[in-house]
Design a protein around this motif. Structure first.
Motif, PDB file in Angstrom:
ATOM      1  N   GLU A   1       0.982  -1.133  -0.046  1.00 48.60           N
ATOM      2  CA  GLU A   1      -0.123   0.102  -0.072  1.00 48.60           C
ATOM      3  C   GLU A   1       0.737   1.243   0.010  1.00 48.60           C
ATOM      4  O   GLU A   1       0.283   2.355  -0.301  1.00 48.60           O
ATOM      5  CB  GLU A   1      -1.058  -0.053   0.979  1.00 48.60           C
TER       6      GLU A   1
ATOM      7  N   VAL B   1       2.107   2.168  -7.007  1.00 48.09           N
ATOM      8  CA  VAL B   1       1.728   1.157  -7.951  1.00 48.09           C
ATOM      9  C   VAL B   1       0.235   1.896  -8.797  1.00 48.09           C
ATOM     10  O   VAL B   1      -0.569   2.263  -7.906  1.00 48.09           O
ATOM     11  CB  VAL B   1       1.495  -0.026  -7.388  1.00 48.09           C
ATOM     12  N   THR B   2       0.314   1.937 -10.045  1.00 51.76           N
ATOM     13  CA  THR B   2      -0.902   2.076 -10.717  1.00 51.76           C
ATOM     14  C   THR B   2      -1.584   0.893 -11.176  1.00 51.76           C
ATOM     15  O   THR B   2      -0.895  -0.333 -11.202  1.00 51.76           O
ATOM     16  CB  THR B   2      -0.648   3.084 -11.836  1.00 51.76           C
ATOM     17  N   GLU B   3      -2.805   1.092 -11.519  1.00 51.10           N
ATOM     18  CA  GLU B   3      -3.624  -0.073 -12.057  1.00 51.10           C
ATOM     19  C   GLU B   3      -2.915  -0.686 -13.054  1.00 51.10           C
ATOM     20  O   GLU B   3      -3.121  -1.839 -13.330  1.00 51.10           O
ATOM     21  CB  GLU B   3      -5.030   0.264 -12.491  1.00 51.10           C
ATOM     22  N   ASP B   4      -2.364  -0.003 -14.183  1.00 51.80           N
ATOM     23  CA  ASP B   4      -1.577  -0.296 -15.586  1.00 51.80           C
ATOM     24  C   ASP B   4      -0.657  -1.516 -15.200  1.00 51.80           C
ATOM     25  O   ASP B   4      -0.204  -2.362 -15.864  1.00 51.80           O
ATOM     26  CB  ASP B   4      -1.403   0.616 -16.243  1.00 51.80           C
TER      27      ASP B   4
ATOM     28  N   PHE C   1      -0.483  -3.472 -12.342  1.00 51.48           N
ATOM     29  CA  PHE C   1      -1.108  -4.785 -12.235  1.00 51.48           C
ATOM     30  C   PHE C   1      -1.336  -5.316 -13.321  1.00 51.48           C
ATOM     31  O   PHE C   1      -1.465  -6.716 -13.392  1.00 51.48           O
ATOM     32  CB  PHE C   1      -2.326  -4.400 -11.152  1.00 51.48           C
ATOM     33  N   GLN C   2      -2.252  -4.730 -14.338  1.00 51.38           N
ATOM     34  CA  GLN C   2      -2.630  -5.390 -15.405  1.00 51.38           C
ATOM     35  C   GLN C   2      -1.644  -5.856 -16.455  1.00 51.38           C
ATOM     36  O   GLN C   2      -1.835  -6.813 -17.279  1.00 51.38           O
ATOM     37  CB  GLN C   2      -3.639  -4.450 -16.226  1.00 51.38           C
ATOM     38  N   ASP C   3      -0.380  -5.226 -16.188  1.00 52.40           N
ATOM     39  CA  ASP C   3       0.739  -5.537 -17.191  1.00 52.40           C
ATOM     40  C   ASP C   3       1.148  -7.131 -16.930  1.00 52.40           C
ATOM     41  O   ASP C   3       1.353  -7.925 -17.829  1.00 52.40           O
ATOM     42  CB  ASP C   3       1.751  -4.537 -16.982  1.00 52.40           C
TER      43      ASP C   3
END
Length: 98
Positions: free
Chosen positions: A41, A45-48, A50-52
């Motif tokens: 936390e 970190v951004t959402e992209d 995590f999606q990568d």
């Protein structure tokens, strides 16, 4: 006395605060560089990311935050050294006055 900026109580407080800051930030730096999952936390970190699906990007962010903690600990060491010098100057002043 030349070079005397703060009194003995403020110098003692600076030593205590810098000691605690070095201990805390060094431990945080170690935990960040070992990629502790509990500290996710506190990593930007951004959402992209995590999606990568590439964990190396997240590990790089962990390392960056860990290095920043080590740099802040080094600054606290310098502040503690300054406080120790002020404490010695205050003791010398007391010795010369009495």
């Amino acid at each position: 006395m030349r070079g005397l900026i703060c009194g003995p109580k403020l110098a003692a407080c600076g030593i205590v605060l810098s000691t605690w800051g070095v201990i805390m930030l060094a431990m945080l730096g170690i935990f960040f560089t070992t990629h502790s999952a509990v500290l996710i936390e506190d990593v930007p970190v951004t959402e992209d990311i995590f999606q990568d699906g590439n964990p190396q990007r997240i590990y790089g962010l962990y390392n960056k935050v860990g290095y920043n903690c080590f740099i802040a600990a080094a600054i606290y060491i310098l502040f503690g050294a300054f406080s120790c010098c002020q404490m010695k100057l205050n003791k010398r002043k007391e010795y010369l006055v009495h």
